[in-house]
Design a protein around this motif. Structure first.
Motif, PDB file in Angstrom:
ATOM      1  N   VAL A  10       0.848  -1.199   0.000  1.00 26.65           N
ATOM      2  CA  VAL A  10       0.000   0.000   0.000  1.00 26.65           C
ATOM      3  C   VAL A  10       0.889   1.257   0.000  1.00 26.65           C
ATOM      4  O   VAL A  10       1.961   1.260   0.601  1.00 26.65           O
ATOM      5  N   ASP A  11       0.426   2.286  -0.712  1.00 24.94           N
ATOM      6  CA  ASP A  11       1.101   3.589  -0.770  1.00 24.94           C
ATOM      7  C   ASP A  11       2.433   3.554  -1.504  1.00 24.94           C
ATOM      8  O   ASP A  11       3.232   4.468  -1.355  1.00 24.94           O
ATOM      9  N   HIS A  12       2.677   2.507  -2.276  1.00 19.25           N
ATOM     10  CA  HIS A  12       3.929   2.486  -3.024  1.00 19.25           C
ATOM     11  C   HIS A  12       3.781   3.093  -4.421  1.00 19.25           C
ATOM     12  O   HIS A  12       4.720   3.090  -5.194  1.00 19.25           O
ATOM     13  N   GLY A  13       2.566   3.562  -4.735  1.00 14.84           N
ATOM     14  CA  GLY A  13       2.400   4.315  -5.986  1.00 14.84           C
ATOM     15  C   GLY A  13       1.791   3.528  -7.128  1.00 14.84           C
ATOM     16  O   GLY A  13       1.937   3.916  -8.289  1.00 14.84           O
ATOM     17  N   LYS A  14       1.083   2.452  -6.836  1.00 21.63           N
ATOM     18  CA  LYS A  14       0.472   1.646  -7.910  1.00 21.63           C
ATOM     19  C   LYS A  14      -0.588   2.441  -8.671  1.00 21.63           C
ATOM     20  O   LYS A  14      -0.564   2.512  -9.906  1.00 21.63           O
ATOM     21  N   SER A  15      -1.514   3.031  -7.921  1.00 19.34           N
ATOM     22  CA  SER A  15      -2.606   3.745  -8.598  1.00 19.34           C
ATOM     23  C   SER A  15      -2.075   4.968  -9.327  1.00 19.34           C
ATOM     24  O   SER A  15      -2.522   5.290 -10.433  1.00 19.34           O
ATOM     25  N   THR A  16      -1.117   5.625  -8.717  1.00 17.55           N
ATOM     26  CA  THR A  16      -0.518   6.804  -9.356  1.00 17.55           C
ATOM     27  C   THR A  16       0.139   6.403 -10.675  1.00 17.55           C
ATOM     28  O   THR A  16       0.050   7.120 -11.681  1.00 17.55           O
ATOM     29  N   LEU A  17       0.776   5.247 -10.675  1.00  9.21           N
ATOM     30  CA  LEU A  17       1.444   4.761 -11.881  1.00  9.21           C
ATOM     31  C   LEU A  17       0.417   4.480 -12.985  1.00  9.21           C
ATOM     32  O   LEU A  17       0.605   4.874 -14.143  1.00  9.21           O
ATOM     33  N   THR A 126       8.960   2.760  -7.998  1.00  3.54           N
ATOM     34  CA  THR A 126       8.285   4.064  -8.048  1.00  3.54           C
ATOM     35  C   THR A 126       8.921   5.019  -7.040  1.00  3.54           C
ATOM     36  O   THR A 126       9.772   4.629  -6.240  1.00  3.54           O
ATOM     37  N   ARG A 127       8.439   6.250  -7.079  1.00  3.47           N
ATOM     38  CA  ARG A 127       8.869   7.293  -6.136  1.00  3.47           C
ATOM     39  C   ARG A 127      10.398   7.409  -6.117  1.00  3.47           C
ATOM     40  O   ARG A 127      10.998   7.685  -5.071  1.00  3.47           O
ATOM     41  N   SER A 128      11.012   7.211  -7.309  1.00  7.74           N
ATOM     42  CA  SER A 128      12.478   7.226  -7.324  1.00  7.74           C
ATOM     43  C   SER A 128      13.008   8.655  -7.301  1.00  7.74           C
ATOM     44  O   SER A 128      14.223   8.859  -7.293  1.00  7.74           O
ATOM     45  N   ASP A 129      12.105   9.673  -7.292  1.00  3.84           N
ATOM     46  CA  ASP A 129      12.567  11.044  -7.023  1.00  3.84           C
ATOM     47  C   ASP A 129      12.815  11.239  -5.527  1.00  3.84           C
ATOM     48  O   ASP A 129      13.451  12.192  -5.113  1.00  3.84           O
ATOM     49  N   LEU A 130      12.327  10.312  -4.714  1.00  2.00           N
ATOM     50  CA  LEU A 130      12.425  10.491  -3.256  1.00  2.00           C
ATOM     51  C   LEU A 130      13.603   9.738  -2.640  1.00  2.00           C
ATOM     52  O   LEU A 130      14.010  10.046  -1.533  1.00  2.00           O
ATOM     53  N   SER A 158       9.456   8.033 -11.752  1.00  2.00           N
ATOM     54  CA  SER A 158       8.835   8.988 -10.828  1.00  2.00           C
ATOM     55  C   SER A 158       7.590   9.530 -11.507  1.00  2.00           C
ATOM     56  O   SER A 158       7.670  10.081 -12.608  1.00  2.00           O
ATOM     57  N   ALA A 159       6.479   9.367 -10.861  1.00  2.00           N
ATOM     58  CA  ALA A 159       5.236   9.890 -11.424  1.00  2.00           C
ATOM     59  C   ALA A 159       5.206  11.408 -11.296  1.00  2.00           C
ATOM     60  O   ALA A 159       4.463  12.077 -12.005  1.00  2.00           O
ATOM     61  N   VAL A 160       6.039  11.940 -10.393  1.00  2.00           N
ATOM     62  CA  VAL A 160       6.056  13.384 -10.182  1.00  2.00           C
ATOM     63  C   VAL A 160       6.877  14.073 -11.268  1.00  2.00           C
ATOM     64  O   VAL A 160       6.423  15.022 -11.894  1.00  2.00           O
TER      65      VAL A 160
END
Ligand SMILES: Nc1nc2c(ncn2[C@@H]2O[C@H](COP(=O)(O)OP(=O)(O)O)[C@@H](O)[C@H]2O)c(=O)[nH]1
Ligand SMILES: [Mg+2]
Length: 612
Positions: A10-17, A126-130, A158-160
Motif C-alpha cells: 500500500v502507498d507504493h504508488g500503484k494507482s498513481t502509476l 516508483t517514487r524514485s525522485d524520493l 517517478s510519477a512526479v
C-alpha cells in the motif's frame, strides 16, 4: 487486448502509476479518493506503445492495441480484492517504492503471484525522485527471481517528474510482445469462463457485469451459464474497454449486458461459462506445492480457495505427501467451474503470517474415497500425473468416462469411443473383455436352459454403468442375441494353437471313452492346466465340470441319455456304473447336471432326471 494487474505494498504508488500511464482514474470510489487509498479493484487502459515508447504500434503488435490495467489494493485488509484482481490476469506490474523498500505486502503479493503461476511481469520502482532506487531494485529482483516470474526487467520511475515513464512504456511493449506469444500458443482455445468482478444496473440496459476473460471468446447473443447456479443467461450487449464489440477473445476485460438475470444476482466471484464445457466441481483433488521454506505446512481443516475472481471455502483432507508435493481432496461449499490442470491458490486466512499456497487441480470430479487406504492409493495414482492431466490420466483413474465428462474436465483430445460416447482405460477395457466370457460361462452353467445370460445381468455382474458397454464387449466367442449373451461353440482356433492341439488329443481320448476324463498325469503330459482348460471351455471346445475335469462338449446330453435308462431315482454309485467312469468324474459331473437342472438332487444320495 492485454491485461496487466498491479501488485505491491500500500502507498507504493500503484494507482498513481496507472493514472500516469493511462490518464484514467483507477480509484473509482469517492471513499478511495478521499482516503487516497485503493480499496477495491480499479480499471484503466492505454494504447499499446511502440518500441521507442511512442504512441502506438511497433514491437510486433498492431497499432491501437490496448493494454488494460487492473489496479489492486495493497493494504493487507483487502487481500481478497487483490486476489480477485490478480487471479485471472496473466501479467503483473510489480511495484516497490524506492523510499519504502521491500515490505510485508510486497512479500504477500509476490507469494500470490507465484502461487497463481504468473509468468510475465515487470518490476517498477516508483517514487524514485524520493530515494535512490538501487537498494529497492536489488532486493526486489532477488525476491522475484525464484518465483514464477523469474528474471524480470526493472524500471525506476517517478510519477512526479515523469522520469522513467518512457522506459516503462517501452518495457510494457516488450512485455505484451511476450504475452502475445504465450496467449497465441494456447491451441485449441479453451472455452469461455468469464470471472465476474463487478455487477451493476444501467438504466435502460439492465444488468451489466464486468470481468476478466482469461481465455476463450464471448459473443453477443451467446447463451452462457451463471455459476454457481448454472442459470442460463443471454449476452445482449458486449463492450471491451468502453467500446461496443460483437465478440471478445481472452485475455480481455469485458462488460456484458445480460438478459435473464436480475441485477442483484450476479456478484464478484461468480462466473459466466460456456455450457457443457466446465465441471461444476464441489469436490476436487489437488496437488499443493509447499513453499521451500515450509515443506510440511500445517493446514487448517478449512481454507480459502481462490481462482479467477472467485473465492470459496474449502474443507481440506490431506491424502498424503509424495514426497514433495502434497495431495489433498477439497470439498467446496459452492461449486466452482473447473478444469483439470487449473491453477488455484489456497490461503489460510487465520494464519499469523503469509499462508498462501499454489495448487493444481488434478481431478475436478474425483471418485469417492470409500475404502480404508483409499487416500494412499489416490496419492500413488495422482503422483504420476502431470500438472495438466490428459484423458489417459483421468481414464486410468476412473476406468470409464463419457466424452461429456472428459470435455467438462477440460480435455479435448479424447481416445476413440469404446461404445456410444464412452471412453475407457485400455487396460481396464481389456480386463473386462477377458472377464466377460467367464461371467457368461458361469451364468450359463448355472442355468443351462436359459437362452443365455441377460445383458443386464452381465452389466450388473461387471459393475458397468451402461448396457451399451456389454454390447461392445460381447465379441469373439460371446454372442449377443435378443438381449442375451451366450458362448458360441466355435471351431478350435479361438484358443492358442498349443492348447488347441492338446484339446484335440483329449477329444480323441473321449471319443473312445466319453466319461473317462483325462487324469492329472495325462493333462500334465499334454501341457494342459486349469487355465488352459478354462480357455478351451470358454471357446466351447470342452465341457469343464470341475477345475481339472474336462469332457467333450456334448457330454452333458450324453450323460442325460444314459441316466434316463436307469430306474429313477438313482444313486451316485448306479450313475457312476452306468456312465462307466470313476467317482473322480462322476461326482463333479452329477453336480454339474444338478446345476444345469438336468438332474434333481433328492435326500439320501439320490437323484432323478428332471422332466422324466
Ligand atoms: N514523490 C512521489 N510521490 C509519488 C509517486 N508515486 C506515487 N506517489 C505518491 O505516493 C502516495 C501513494 O500513491 P498511490 O498511487 O495511492 O499508492 P498505492 O497505494 O500503491 O496505489 C500518493 O500520495 C502519491 O501521490 C512518485 O513517483 N513520486
Ligand atoms: Mg492504489
Amino acid at each position: 487486448m492485454y491485461v496487466v494487474a498491479t501488485a505491491g505494498h500500500v502507498d507504493h504508488g500503484k494507482s498513481t502509476l496507472v493514472r500516469a500511464l493511462t490518464g484514467m482514474e483507477p480509484d473509482r470510489w469517492a471513499e478511495e479518493r478521499r482516503r487516497g487509498m485503493t480499496i477495491d479493484l480499479g480499471f484503466a487502459w492505454m494504447t499499446r506503445p511502440g518500441p521507442d515508447g511512442g504512441p502506438a504500434g511497433g514491437a510486433g503488435g498492431p497499432a491501437g492495441e490496448k493494454i488494460a490495467f487492473v489496479d489492486v489494493p495493497g493494504h493487507e485488509r483487502f487481500v481478497p480484492n487483490m486476489l480477485a484482481g490478480l487471479g485471472p490476469v496473466p501479467a503483473v506490474l510489480f511495484v516497490v517504492a524506492a523510499d519504502g523498500g521491500w515490505m510485508p505486502q510486497s512479500a504477500e503479493h509476490l507469494a500470490a503471484v507465484d502461487a497463481l503461476g504468473v509468468r510475465h511481469g515487470l518490476l517498477v520502482i516508483t517514487r524514485s525522485d524520493l530515494a535512490d532506487p538501487g537498494p529497492a531494485t536489488r532486493r526486489a529482483l532477488a525476491e522475484i527471481a525464484p518465483t514464477s516470474l523469474g528474471r524480470v526487467e526493472a524500471i525506476s520511475v517517478s510519477a512526479v517528474t515523469g522520469q522513467g515513464l518512457d522506459d516503462l512504456r517501452a518495457a510494457l511493449g516488450r512485455l505484451v510482445s511476450a504475452l502475445r506469444e504465450s496467449q497465441g500458443a494456447a491451441r485449441p482455445q479453451p472455452p469461455a469462463r468469464l470471472w465476474i468482478d463487478r455487477s451493476f444496473t444501467i438504466r435502460g440496459a439492465g444488468t451489466v457485469v464486468t470481468g476478466t476473460l482469461p481465455a476463450g471468446t464471448v459473443r453477443n447473443g451467446q447463451e452462457l451459464l451463471l455459476t454457481p447456479s448454472a442459470q442460463p443467461v443471454r449476452v445482449r450487449g458486449l463492450q471491451a474497454l468502453g467500446e461496443p464489440v460483437d465478440q471478445a477473445a481472452g485475455v480481455a476485460r469485458v462488460a456484458l449486458n445480460l438478459r435473464g438475470v436480475p441485477a442483484d444476482v450476479p456478484a464478484r466471484g461468480m462466473a459466466l461459462i460456456e455450457p457443457g464445457r466446465w465441471t461444476l466441481a464441489t469436490e476436487l483433488d489437488v496437488r499443493i506445492t509447499p513453499p521451500a521454506a515450509d515443506p510440511r505446512p500445517k493446514f487448517p481443516p478449512e481454507l480459502l480457495l481462490h481462482i479467477g475472481a472467485a473465492r470459496a471455502r474449502a474443507r481440506l483432507r490431506i491424502l498424503g505427501q509424495a514426497p514433495g508435493p502434497i495431495y489433498a481432496r477439497l470439498r467446496l461449499r459452492e461449486p466452482l467451474p473447473l478444469h483439470a490442470g487449473d491453477r488455484v491458490l489456497l490461503r489460510d486466512p487465520g494464519a499469523a503470517g503469509l499462508a498462501i499456497y499454489g495448487a493444481t487441480v488434478l481431478d475436478p470430479a474425483p471418485p469417492p474415497l470409500a475404502r480404508r487406504g483409499a487416500g494412499a492409493a489416490a496419492v500413488r495414482e495422482l503422483s504420476g500425473w502431470p500438472d495438466v492431466p490428459t484423458a489417459a490420466d483421468l481414464l486410468g483413474r476412473h476406468k470409464l468416462l463419457r466424452a461429456a465428462q472428459l470435455v467438462a474436465a477440460g480435455l479435448t483430445e479424447l481416445p476413440p469411443a469404446v461404445a456410444g460416447d464412452w471412453r475407457a482405460d485400455p487396460a481396464h477395457w481389456a480386463a473386462l473383455r477377458a472377464e466377460l466370457p467367464a461371467v457368461v460361462a458361469d451364468f450359463c452353467a448355472s442355468d443351462p436352459l436359459a437362452p443365455g445370460m441377460p445383458a443386464e445381468a452381465a452389466r450388473a455382474s461387471l459393475n458397468l454403468p451402461s448396457r451399451d458397454l456389454i454390447t461392445a464387449l460381447a465379441s469373439g466367442n460371446i454372442v449377443q442375441e435378443g438381449g442375451y449373451l451366450r458362448i458360441s461353440t466355435r471351431p478350435a482356433g479361438d484358443v492358442a494353437p498349443a492348447i488347441a492341439a492338446a484339446v484335440q488329443a483329449v477329444l480323441a481320448d473321449l471319443a473312445r471313452d466319453p466319461f473317462a476324463a483325462p487324469d492329472a498325469e495325462r493333462l500334465r503330459a499334454l501341457g494342459l492346466d486349469a487355465r488352459a482348460l478354462a480357455a478351451a471351455a470358454r471357446a466351447g471346445l470342452l465341457l469343464r465340470v470341475a477345475d481339472l475335469v474336462a469332457l467333450a462338449p456334448g457330454a452333458a446330453d450324453q450323460a442325460a441319455a444314459t441316466l434316463a435308462e436307469l430306474d429313477q431315482p438313482f444313486t451316485t454309485s448306479q450313475a457312476r456304473q452306468a456312465l462307466g467312469t470313476s467317482r473322480r468324474v462322476a461326482i463333479p459331473l452329477l453336480e454339474y447336471l444338478d446345476r444345469a437342472r438336468i438332474t434333481e438332487r433328492l435326500p439320501g444320495d439320490l437323484r432323478r432326471l428332471r422332466d422324466y
